[in-house]
Design a protein around this motif. Structure first.
Motif, PDB file in Angstrom:
ATOM      1  N   GLN A  78       0.735  -1.310   0.021  1.00 55.26           N
ATOM      2  CA  GLN A  78      -0.008  -0.082  -0.115  1.00 55.26           C
ATOM      3  C   GLN A  78       1.002   1.159   0.179  1.00 55.26           C
ATOM      4  OE1 GLN A  78      -2.190  -0.944   3.638  1.00 55.26           O
ATOM      5  NE2 GLN A  78      -1.149   0.902   4.916  1.00 55.26           N
ATOM      6  N   ALA A  79       0.318   2.230  -0.298  1.00 52.95           N
ATOM      7  CA  ALA A  79       1.326   3.475  -0.552  1.00 52.95           C
ATOM      8  C   ALA A  79       1.184   4.203   0.735  1.00 52.95           C
ATOM      9  CB  ALA A  79       0.352   4.491  -1.785  1.00 52.95           C
ATOM     10  N   LEU A  80       0.259   4.065   1.764  1.00 54.19           N
ATOM     11  CA  LEU A  80       0.463   5.016   2.913  1.00 54.19           C
ATOM     12  C   LEU A  80       1.012   4.100   4.143  1.00 54.19           C
ATOM     13  CD1 LEU A  80      -3.047   6.959   2.819  1.00 54.19           C
ATOM     14  CD2 LEU A  80      -0.484   7.642   1.822  1.00 54.19           C
ATOM     15  N   ASP A  81       1.856   4.750   4.958  1.00 55.27           N
ATOM     16  CA  ASP A  81       2.307   4.113   6.371  1.00 55.27           C
ATOM     17  C   ASP A  81       1.007   3.982   7.066  1.00 55.27           C
ATOM     18  OD1 ASP A  81       3.317   3.287   8.601  1.00 55.27           O
ATOM     19  OD2 ASP A  81       5.039   4.787   8.341  1.00 55.27           O
ATOM     20  N   PRO A  82       0.871   2.728   7.464  1.00 56.67           N
ATOM     21  CA  PRO A  82      -0.460   2.737   8.622  1.00 56.67           C
ATOM     22  C   PRO A  82      -0.356   3.301   9.803  1.00 56.67           C
ATOM     23  CG  PRO A  82       0.489   0.678   8.426  1.00 56.67           C
ATOM     24  CD  PRO A  82       1.333   1.463   7.051  1.00 56.67           C
ATOM     25  N   LEU A  83       1.082   3.603  10.257  1.00 60.33           N
ATOM     26  CA  LEU A  83       1.357   4.210  11.508  1.00 60.33           C
ATOM     27  C   LEU A  83       1.118   5.935  11.399  1.00 60.33           C
ATOM     28  CD1 LEU A  83       4.439   2.536  12.911  1.00 60.33           C
ATOM     29  CD2 LEU A  83       2.052   2.118  13.406  1.00 60.33           C
ATOM     30  N   SER A  84       1.540   6.293  10.346  1.00 57.48           N
ATOM     31  CA  SER A  84       1.463   7.832  10.306  1.00 57.48           C
ATOM     32  C   SER A  84       0.390   8.377   9.287  1.00 57.48           C
ATOM     33  CB  SER A  84       2.865   8.279   9.780  1.00 57.48           C
ATOM     34  OG  SER A  84       2.858   7.893   8.293  1.00 57.48           O
ATOM     35  N   GLY A  85      -0.271   7.334   8.309  1.00 52.75           N
ATOM     36  CA  GLY A  85      -1.289   7.825   7.414  1.00 52.75           C
ATOM     37  C   GLY A  85      -0.573   8.619   6.196  1.00 52.75           C
ATOM     38  N   ARG A  86       0.629   8.732   6.325  1.00 49.90           N
ATOM     39  CA  ARG A  86       1.550   9.355   5.283  1.00 49.90           C
ATOM     40  C   ARG A  86       2.013   8.495   3.906  1.00 49.90           C
ATOM     41  NH1 ARG A  86       3.322  12.077   9.798  1.00 49.90           N
ATOM     42  NH2 ARG A  86       5.410  11.175   9.478  1.00 49.90           N
ATOM     43  N   PRO A  87       2.515   8.981   3.050  1.00 52.13           N
ATOM     44  CA  PRO A  87       3.162   8.221   2.116  1.00 52.13           C
ATOM     45  C   PRO A  87       4.602   7.795   2.760  1.00 52.13           C
ATOM     46  CG  PRO A  87       2.259  10.179   0.889  1.00 52.13           C
ATOM     47  CD  PRO A  87       2.059  10.254   2.423  1.00 52.13           C
TER      48      PRO A  87
END
Length: 212
Positions: A78-87
């Motif tokens: 996935q394109a987003l880091d699940p911890l930060s919600g950012r790319p």
């Protein structure tokens, strides 16, 4: 004799489409460590959960347009880091360029990774036999860069029952596999406890793939 001071100079064919490039990343090792540390300030290492709820021993993070993740929903990119919600942090040119050069040396021209999985192994950590099947394009190889403590890499066949070969991966070694070997099972035996002069009591592994 210290294998890092006197690395093997000969590329080693370990299977059809699979090559060990001893010491290929050795000259860039210090810069790679600094580059990885910068990535990890943006996307810290974490212990993912398998779909079955088990905590993975090896701590992981990613850089590049896509990152590999695992949770109750399954394994995926996935394109987003699940911890930060950012790319995820951008794939550093040093890492991308080294992987491209290694792939070309192993016979895979124009390798263009869009995902780099960063694994940190501590003494005792292991990685069970598995296939890399979450990518869309199996025509592209996998490039694995080893830094820090040596590890015993298991390189199996196309079924889990096939007995794996054992390879010692040392600091600066690069392993490339694709083509007929792309879906071979592979893993890592528990890491021995020792001290590496550059990275201390750990091994970092950078695994680059074309995921999309």
């Amino acid at each position: 004799m210290n294998a890092e001071l006197f690395p093997l100079e000969t590329d080693l064919s370990i299977a059809d489409g699979a090559w060990l490039l001893p010491g290929f990343a050795l000259d860039a090792a210090a810069a790679l460590r600094e580059t990885v540390e910068a990535v990890l300030t943006e996307a810290p290492l974490r212990h993912l959960h398998t779909p079955g709820g088990q905590v993975m021993q090896v701590a992981m993070s990613n850089c590049g347009p896509l990152g590999w993740v695992s949770d109750a929903r399954g394994y995926r990119y996935q394109a987003l880091d699940p911890l930060s919600g950012r790319p995820w942090p951008a794939l550093p040119p040093l890492i991308a360029g080294l992987a491209r050069e290694a792939a070309a040396r192993a016979g895979y021209a124009s390798f263009d990774a869009d995902a780099c999985l960063i694994n940190r192994y501590l003494p005792g950590n292991r990685l069970s036999l598995h296939q890399d099947r979450d990518e869309r394009d199996f025509s592209q190889p996998i490039v694995s860069i080893s830094l820090g403590l040596p590890a015993t890499f298991l390189f199996g066949g196309l079924t889990r029952a096939d007995k794996p070969a054992r390879l010692t991966l040392r600091h600066g070694d690069v392993l490339v596999w694709g083509g007929p070997s792309r879906l071979r099972f592979h893993g890592v035996l528990p890491l021995d406890d020792s001290e590496h002069p550059l990275l201390g009591r750990q091994r970092l592994n950078l695994t680059l793939r074309r995921a999309a």
